[in-house]
Design a protein around this motif. Structure first.
Motif, short mmCIF file in Angstrom:
data_model
loop_
_atom_site.label_atom_id
_atom_site.label_comp_id
_atom_site.label_asym_id
_atom_site.label_seq_id
_atom_site.Cartn_x
_atom_site.Cartn_y
_atom_site.Cartn_z
N GLY A 215 -35.00 -26.18 1.38
CA GLY A 215 -35.12 -26.32 -0.08
C GLY A 215 -33.83 -27.62 -0.21
N GLN A 216 -34.11 -28.20 -1.60
CA GLN A 216 -33.31 -29.49 -2.14
C GLN A 216 -31.71 -28.67 -1.99
OE1 GLN A 216 -34.36 -32.52 -2.15
NE2 GLN A 216 -36.37 -31.94 -1.83
N GLY A 217 -31.07 -29.55 -1.39
CA GLY A 217 -29.43 -29.29 -1.69
C GLY A 217 -29.06 -28.22 -0.52
N SER A 218 -29.68 -27.92 0.42
CA SER A 218 -29.27 -27.05 1.59
C SER A 218 -28.32 -27.76 2.44
CB SER A 218 -30.55 -26.45 2.39
OG SER A 218 -30.07 -25.99 3.52
N THR A 219 -27.47 -26.92 2.60
CA THR A 219 -26.27 -27.39 3.61
C THR A 219 -26.63 -26.98 4.89
OG1 THR A 219 -24.71 -25.82 2.99
CG2 THR A 219 -24.60 -27.85 1.71
N LYS A 220 -27.41 -26.05 5.20
CA LYS A 220 -27.75 -25.37 6.14
C LYS A 220 -29.26 -25.38 6.68
CE LYS A 220 -23.81 -22.08 5.76
NZ LYS A 220 -23.09 -22.76 6.85
N PRO A 221 -29.83 -26.80 7.21
CA PRO A 221 -31.12 -26.99 7.14
C PRO A 221 -31.72 -26.15 8.29
CG PRO A 221 -29.85 -28.68 8.05
CD PRO A 221 -29.00 -27.73 7.17
N VAL A 222 -33.04 -25.90 8.03
CA VAL A 222 -33.91 -25.07 9.04
C VAL A 222 -33.84 -25.79 10.27
CG1 VAL A 222 -35.98 -24.09 9.63
CG2 VAL A 222 -35.07 -24.07 7.27
N SER A 223 -33.54 -25.19 11.45
CA SER A 223 -33.50 -25.73 12.81
C SER A 223 -33.86 -24.91 13.78
CB SER A 223 -32.21 -26.31 13.19
OG SER A 223 -31.31 -25.42 12.50
N GLN A 224 -34.16 -25.28 14.99
CA GLN A 224 -34.93 -24.58 15.91
C GLN A 224 -33.69 -23.77 16.94
OE1 GLN A 224 -37.18 -26.81 18.92
NE2 GLN A 224 -38.58 -25.13 19.38
N THR A 225 -34.06 -22.74 17.38
CA THR A 225 -33.08 -22.03 18.59
C THR A 225 -33.96 -21.84 19.65
OG1 THR A 225 -33.52 -19.86 17.72
CG2 THR A 225 -31.51 -21.31 16.65
N TRP A 226 -33.17 -21.42 20.71
CA TRP A 226 -33.87 -20.82 21.93
C TRP A 226 -32.51 -19.88 22.36
CZ3 TRP A 226 -38.43 -22.29 23.70
CH2 TRP A 226 -38.99 -23.32 23.26
N PHE A 227 -33.58 -18.52 22.82
CA PHE A 227 -32.86 -17.47 23.13
C PHE A 227 -33.45 -16.56 23.90
CE2 PHE A 227 -34.16 -16.74 19.07
CZ PHE A 227 -34.58 -15.33 18.92
N THR A 228 -32.82 -15.74 24.76
CA THR A 228 -33.59 -14.49 25.53
C THR A 228 -33.21 -13.21 25.21
OG1 THR A 228 -34.09 -16.03 27.36
CG2 THR A 228 -34.14 -13.83 27.73
N MET A 229 -34.08 -12.26 24.86
CA MET A 229 -33.72 -10.98 24.34
C MET A 229 -34.09 -10.00 25.57
SD MET A 229 -34.85 -10.44 20.49
CE MET A 229 -34.10 -8.69 20.34
N THR A 230 -33.17 -9.05 25.79
CA THR A 230 -33.33 -8.10 27.02
C THR A 230 -33.73 -6.66 26.09
OG1 THR A 230 -32.26 -9.46 28.70
CG2 THR A 230 -32.54 -6.96 28.94
N GLU A 231 -34.73 -6.29 26.37
CA GLU A 231 -34.96 -4.91 25.71
C GLU A 231 -34.95 -3.84 26.75
OE1 GLU A 231 -38.09 -5.25 22.60
OE2 GLU A 231 -37.46 -7.15 22.33
N LYS A 232 -34.33 -2.66 26.58
CA LYS A 232 -34.38 -1.39 27.29
C LYS A 232 -35.54 -0.43 26.38
CE LYS A 232 -30.52 -1.05 30.51
NZ LYS A 232 -29.53 -0.13 31.00
N LEU A 233 -36.42 -0.30 26.98
CA LEU A 233 -37.58 0.39 26.04
C LEU A 233 -37.88 1.99 26.96
CD1 LEU A 233 -40.47 -2.13 25.61
CD2 LEU A 233 -38.39 -1.62 24.26
N GLN A 234 -38.02 2.99 25.84
CA GLN A 234 -38.36 4.13 26.28
C GLN A 234 -39.69 4.76 25.94
OE1 GLN A 234 -35.87 7.98 25.03
NE2 GLN A 234 -35.18 7.70 26.83
N TRP A 235 -40.61 5.36 26.43
CA TRP A 235 -41.88 5.84 26.23
C TRP A 235 -41.53 7.49 25.32
CZ3 TRP A 235 -46.43 4.16 25.21
CH2 TRP A 235 -47.48 4.88 24.75
N VAL A 236 -41.61 7.17 23.97
CA VAL A 236 -41.37 8.49 23.22
C VAL A 236 -42.45 8.67 22.27
CG1 VAL A 236 -38.95 8.59 23.66
CG2 VAL A 236 -39.69 7.39 21.92
N ASP A 237 -42.82 9.90 21.76
CA ASP A 237 -43.96 10.03 20.72
C ASP A 237 -45.17 9.03 20.90
OD1 ASP A 237 -42.28 11.78 19.86
OD2 ASP A 237 -41.02 10.60 18.49
N ASN A 238 -45.47 9.02 22.28
CA ASN A 238 -46.76 8.18 22.68
C ASN A 238 -46.56 6.89 22.09
OD1 ASN A 238 -48.18 10.33 23.62
ND2 ASN A 238 -48.60 10.85 21.58
#
Length: 280
Positions: A215-238
């Motif tokens: 938007g007009q006047g933004s001091t934090k313009p939209v920009s691109q990021t790169w990252f990796t998420m590590t998720e520990k998952l569990q099978w519960v309630d199907n």
């Protein structure tokens, strides 16, 4: 090499990630116009915002333990003995139809199902809904186990404090300044199973994302990021649910020759283009 009905050769089938696109979506791989490079000042602003976001997630998940587990050379992908580091081939399994709180649910009880769950959870946890208390609570409840969610809610409420939101450019309730649109959208680029057992899985999701104020006047313009998420998952309630997750920066590719879009163009794109349901 012969081509199959889907246009891929037999060897190519093992190197493709399938993404379910919304109805009527155009080809996302169509050539784009060459654009100019963003300025160095914008890049420094981006780095500041990215560090803040990652710090919040790291704080929220602190105490969750090591997010990875040892993998052996066994590529079977069963019994928690480790899986192949190669990409998962499309199996023909359709993306899930169910939703819980607007988030995909009802994933297959398989390695593919775990990867699909992790990718969809990354989208939800990296979205702008995490910056508002009510929607954040709903997202955490929908993606985490019942045993994990309550304690995580408290940590996240502390992490997404008024001071943190102010640093991101938002009001204490998570709303954007008048005339501006807050953007926080995560796009999985790929995923892999670090470990897989009958009822437990550790999945890494490599992501790119958009974050900032459009938007007009933004001091934090939209920009691109790169990252990796590590998720520990569990099978519960199907279904697959998160037990714990961590996030780290990168790996980030070299920036391309893309012209930075104007504030209104970005705001219109964010409101005009919906997200995806991901499956492997």
């Amino acid at each position: 090499m012969s081509l199959g009905d889907d246009g891929y050769g037999e060897d190519d089938r093992h190197h493709v990630t399938r993404t379910r696109l919304p109805e009527g979506e155009v080809d996302p791989y169509a050539p784009a116009a060459r654009r100019g490079r963003p300025s160095g000042r914008n890049l420094m602003t981006v780095v500041g915002v990215v560090v803040l976001l990652i710090a919040a997630i790291a704080f929220a998940n602190r105490g969750g333990g090591d997010s990875t587990s040892d993998s052996s050379d066994d590529a079977s992908g069963h019994g928690g003995k480790g899986v192949s580091t190669g990409p998962t081939a499309p199996s023909g399994t359709k993306p899930v139809e169910g939703k819980t709180g607007g988030i995909a649910s009802g994933f297959a009880h398989s390695e593919q199902g775990a990867q699909s769950a992790a990718a969809n959870f990354a989208v939800a946890l990296g979205g702008d809904g995490m910056f508002r208390a009510e929607s954040r609570h709903a997202i955490v409840d929908a993606t985490h186990t019942a045993d994990t969610a309550p304690a995580l809610q408290k940590k996240l409420d502390e992490a997404y404090s008024a001071d943190f939101l102010k640093n991101v450019g938002l009001a204490p309730d998570g709303s954007a300044p008048k005339g501006q649109t807050f953007v926080s959208r995560t796009v999985p680029v790929g995923s892999k199973a670090i470990d897989y057992g009958t009822d437990n899985a550790t999945i890494e999701v490599w992501c790119t994302g958009l974050v900032g104020l459009a938007g007009q006047g933004s001091t934090k313009p939209v920009s691109q990021t790169w990252f990796t998420m590590t998720e520990k998952l569990q099978w519960v309630d199907n279904d697959w649910k998160i037990v714990s997750s961590t996030q780290k920066q990168g790996p980030a590719p070299v920036s391309g020759d893309d012209r930075a879009a104007g504030a209104d163009e970005i705001a219109n794109a964010v409101s005009g283009y919906g997200g995806f349901t991901y499956a492997r």
